[in-house]
Design a protein around this motif. Sequence first.
Motif, PDB file in Angstrom:
ATOM      1  N   UNK A 167       7.217   2.082  -3.887  1.00  0.00           N
ATOM      2  CA  UNK A 167       5.925   1.399  -3.774  1.00  0.00           C
ATOM      3  C   UNK A 167       5.963   0.291  -2.717  1.00  0.00           C
ATOM      4  N   UNK A 168       7.065  -0.458  -2.689  1.00  0.00           N
ATOM      5  CA  UNK A 168       7.197  -1.563  -1.741  1.00  0.00           C
ATOM      6  C   UNK A 168       8.097  -1.155  -0.570  1.00  0.00           C
ATOM      7  N   UNK A 169       7.773  -1.664   0.591  1.00  0.00           N
ATOM      8  CA  UNK A 169       8.627  -1.521   1.763  1.00  0.00           C
ATOM      9  C   UNK A 169       8.943  -2.923   2.263  1.00  0.00           C
ATOM     10  N   UNK A 170      10.174  -3.367   2.040  1.00  0.00           N
ATOM     11  CA  UNK A 170      10.574  -4.733   2.382  1.00  0.00           C
ATOM     12  C   UNK A 170      11.783  -4.679   3.309  1.00  0.00           C
ATOM     13  N   UNK A 171      11.612  -5.207   4.487  1.00  0.00           N
ATOM     14  CA  UNK A 171      12.692  -5.216   5.487  1.00  0.00           C
ATOM     15  C   UNK A 171      13.287  -3.824   5.699  1.00  0.00           C
ATOM     16  N   UNK A 172      12.405  -2.840   5.753  1.00  0.00           N
ATOM     17  CA  UNK A 172      12.837  -1.481   6.026  1.00  0.00           C
ATOM     18  C   UNK A 172      13.399  -0.733   4.832  1.00  0.00           C
ATOM     19  N   UNK A 173      13.403  -1.344   3.655  1.00  0.00           N
ATOM     20  CA  UNK A 173      13.943  -0.691   2.460  1.00  0.00           C
ATOM     21  C   UNK A 173      12.861  -0.526   1.403  1.00  0.00           C
ATOM     22  N   UNK A 174      12.838   0.644   0.752  1.00  0.00           N
ATOM     23  CA  UNK A 174      11.842   0.922  -0.274  1.00  0.00           C
ATOM     24  C   UNK A 174      12.326   0.460  -1.651  1.00  0.00           C
TER      25      UNK A 174
END
Length: 255
Positions: A167-174
């Motif tokens: 659901x989240x994409x943070x600094x290129x990581x899901x």
Amino acid sequence: MVNFKAPHRPIISYRPIRPSDLEVLEKIHGDLFPIRYESEFFRNAVNGHDIVCWGAVDRSRPNAQSNELIGFVTARIVSAKESEVEDFISFDLSKPDQTLIYILTLGVVESHRNLGIASSLIHKVIKYASSIPTCSAVYLHVISYNNAAIHLYKKMSFQCVRRLYNFYLINGQHYDSYLFIYYVNGGRSPCSPLELVTLLVTYVKSGYYLMVAKLWKNEDKKISKWPTSKESGYLLPVVQNKRILTAEGTRCQYL
């Protein structure tokens, strides 16, 4: 006799967030969250444009700091039929304009945690939602590794109804997310516990009939060379399959 200094006892009060809180609100969000928000989000929040929010302040802090935010919650009113939790709302035909409250962000500065501030802010949202006759529930997302937040919402009787993968994409990581919901004003899930049990029994029976039908079909092949009928009456209806998938999504509430 040693004169020990009296410990600091915070005096927490709550108030609506206002335009003068803009800078502090933006700074706390930047300190607490890995997700960056646009400046427009903060302007809308402090000016009450499509966003409702409350702040917590510590009146025991000196001078101007006594009115400076140490915690906050932001939320938005959304249409129930256009929300992602539509499957988990039992719609009242007498309320065609049913709404929900979606909690956008919630945070407390580190120095004032474990004082019940986050719980009080959530109660503010629930109370507000309950005051809106058309509102059926409050809902929100929690990133999967935030165990403290997950524990808090479960403690406050929120129901975890779905796990959303990547659901989240943070600094290129899901990262996965959990979807939590709290019903108000008589709102409820379209499936009661009894309905879920009935659905499970139906599913088991349908699986049994499917197995018997396949065995019968195999026996027919052995007896006759004529082509078999393409009957599919033993399959579950499409609508029922959808409800089964929804029911399976509720398993995360037991995690």
